[in-house]
Design a protein around this motif. Structure first.
Motif, short mmCIF file in Angstrom:
data_model
loop_
_atom_site.label_atom_id
_atom_site.label_comp_id
_atom_site.label_asym_id
_atom_site.label_seq_id
_atom_site.Cartn_x
_atom_site.Cartn_y
_atom_site.Cartn_z
N UNK A 173 59.65 91.04 -21.00
CA UNK A 173 58.90 89.96 -21.65
C UNK A 173 58.42 90.40 -23.03
N UNK A 174 58.05 91.67 -23.18
CA UNK A 174 57.51 92.15 -24.46
C UNK A 174 58.53 92.19 -25.58
N UNK A 175 59.82 92.09 -25.27
CA UNK A 175 60.85 92.13 -26.31
C UNK A 175 61.39 90.75 -26.64
N UNK A 176 60.79 89.69 -26.10
CA UNK A 176 61.31 88.34 -26.33
C UNK A 176 60.20 87.42 -26.83
N UNK A 177 60.59 86.47 -27.69
CA UNK A 177 59.67 85.43 -28.12
C UNK A 177 59.57 84.36 -27.03
N UNK A 178 58.49 83.58 -27.14
CA UNK A 178 58.23 82.60 -26.07
C UNK A 178 59.37 81.60 -25.93
N UNK A 179 59.86 81.07 -27.04
CA UNK A 179 60.93 80.07 -26.96
C UNK A 179 62.17 80.65 -26.30
N UNK A 180 62.50 81.90 -26.68
CA UNK A 180 63.69 82.54 -26.08
C UNK A 180 63.46 82.81 -24.60
N UNK A 227 53.24 87.57 -29.59
CA UNK A 227 51.81 87.73 -29.27
C UNK A 227 51.23 86.57 -28.49
N UNK A 228 52.00 85.95 -27.64
CA UNK A 228 51.50 84.88 -26.78
C UNK A 228 51.35 85.45 -25.37
N UNK A 229 50.14 85.33 -24.83
CA UNK A 229 49.86 85.84 -23.49
C UNK A 229 50.14 84.76 -22.46
N UNK A 230 50.95 85.10 -21.49
CA UNK A 230 51.27 84.14 -20.42
C UNK A 230 51.11 84.84 -19.07
N UNK A 231 51.11 84.05 -18.03
CA UNK A 231 51.03 84.58 -16.66
C UNK A 231 52.34 84.30 -15.95
N UNK A 232 52.78 85.29 -15.18
CA UNK A 232 54.09 85.23 -14.56
C UNK A 232 53.97 85.43 -13.06
N UNK A 286 65.85 81.34 -21.47
CA UNK A 286 66.66 82.19 -20.58
C UNK A 286 65.88 82.56 -19.32
N UNK A 287 64.98 81.68 -18.89
CA UNK A 287 64.14 81.99 -17.73
C UNK A 287 64.96 82.34 -16.50
N UNK A 288 66.08 81.69 -16.30
CA UNK A 288 66.90 81.94 -15.12
C UNK A 288 67.61 83.29 -15.18
#
Length: 372
Positions: free
Chosen positions: A236-243, A195-200, A247-249
């Motif tokens: 993005x909706x299936x992953x937590x922020x830390x994960x 439930x953390x909103x981020x911009x991509x 695995x950003x790359x």
């Protein structure tokens, strides 16, 4: 009597009481004014035309037909008019006549229901024809899609194409760019599993490989954009922020694989994809910075304790060696004495004996005091 002279570059038309009789060759002609005869003289260097008379009136005269070329142009055609082999005009629907005396007149019919100019005509393309034509150019990195009245006809390779204007068939050429193109998805707000909103900010490159299929899609770029957006939201909706940060790359490889699954539908080939930026909310960014700072401090404390332990162990080993070896202990004393001398500006000694004996006595006294 009335006299009419017909010159070499002229012809006369004899009328009796307004009715055409025959053509008159060069010469001199006389007739009485009351006879009802009238001679109209025409220059053979100009088009054949008699004011107030239809051309159909003169077609039945076989003698006149030997010197005059009659041509009728229908509604669905143009006629190219050549004089002595040179194009001089384009005739639209109507009837025309020209003297074939001083110049040779030739006519070529073109059916404008076939709107594209014949290849042999387009190859030379006289300037007189330009006002009657529409020109489409297809660049080397493009393909043209030719449509007649909205119906696809064929694909046009790079080059220049000419089509008749004002014909019964509407011509459209839709040009498709075959170069690699880039699609940017910027500032997209997405929510992670925790439930953390981020911009991509995301980017992908693609190239059109099936122009016909691409043109069949209404709002092609918009549909590709929405497809990319949905794939990213799903990931993005299936992953937590830390994960996600870890695995950003790998996001680009996943999205590229999913996009290429849609390639046949869009008629494109997706070449690459990747994340440009992940922008976190201010509060989350502060928390992450605090966590990072705490981790670094813990790492620094661990390193300091490890170094202190190693230093203490080294001192213990040194002490054991000096206790077992008197010579080593003596050398260590001299080493410290050397360090003391480096920091002292002058040393005053009293009593007898040389300098070395006094220093030895000084060190010996100190050692005795330490044992007591």
């Amino acid at each position: 009597m009335e006299t009419t002279i017909v010159k070499q570059d002229e012809r006369g038309l004899l009328f009796h009481k307004g009715s055409y009789k025959n053509v008159l060759k060069p010469g001199t002609y006389r007739h009485a004014g009351w006879s009802g005869n009238e001679i109209i003289v025409l220059e053979v260097s100009k088009a054949f035309a008699v004011h107030g008379k239809e051309l159909a009136l003169f077609r039945q005269d076989a003698e006149l037909a030997q010197e005059v070329a009659f041509v009728d142009v229908q509604d669905n055609e143009y006629v190219l008019h050549y004089e002595d082999g040179r194009l001089v005009s384009v005739l639209s629907a109507g009837s025309y006549a020209y003297w074939n005396v001083l110049k040779e007149h030739r006519f070529t019919r073109v059916d404008i229901r076939q709107p594209e100019l014949p290849a042999e005509l387009a190859a030379s393309m006289p300037m007189r024809l330009m006002s009657y034509c529409t020109v489409f150019e297809v660049a080397s990195h493009e393909r043209g899609m030719l449509h007649y009245n909205g119906v696809f006809q064929r694909e046009l390779a790079p080059g220049k194409y000419y089509f008749w204007k004002n014909g019964p068939v509407g011509v459209q050429v839709k040009v498709v760019d075959l170069r690699q193109q880039q699609l940017d998805l910027t500032g997209q707000e997405m929510m992670t599993e925790d439930k953390i909103t981020l911009r991509l900010n995301f980017v992908c490159q693609y190239q059109i490989v099936d122009p016909v299929r691409t043109l069949e899609i209404r709002g092609f770029e918009e549909q590709v954009y929405i497809t990319l957006q949905l794939i990213l939201r799903e990931y993005v909706g299936t992953m937590k922020l830390d994960d996600l940060l870890r695995v950003k790359q790998e996001i680009g490889a996943y999205v590229l694989d999913r996009l290429n699954g849609h390639s046949p539908r869009f008629g494109v080939r997706f070449a690459s994809a990747g994340v440009k930026d992940i922008i976190l909310p201010g509060e989350v960014k502060d928390i992450l910075n605090t966590v990072l700072l705490a981790e670094k401090r813990a790492q620094a404390n661990l390193i300091m304790r490890r170094e202190e332990t190693a230093s203490t162990r080294s001192l213990l080993n040194t002490a054991k060696l000096m206790e077992e070896n008197g010579t080593l202990y003596r050398l260590k004393e001299l080493e410290y004495l050397e360090k003391i001398c480096d920091r002292v500006g002058s040393i005053s000694l009293t009593g007898g004996g040389n300098l070395l004996e006094q220093l030895n006595a000084l060190v010996g006294a100190k050692k005795a005091g330490d044992h007591s």
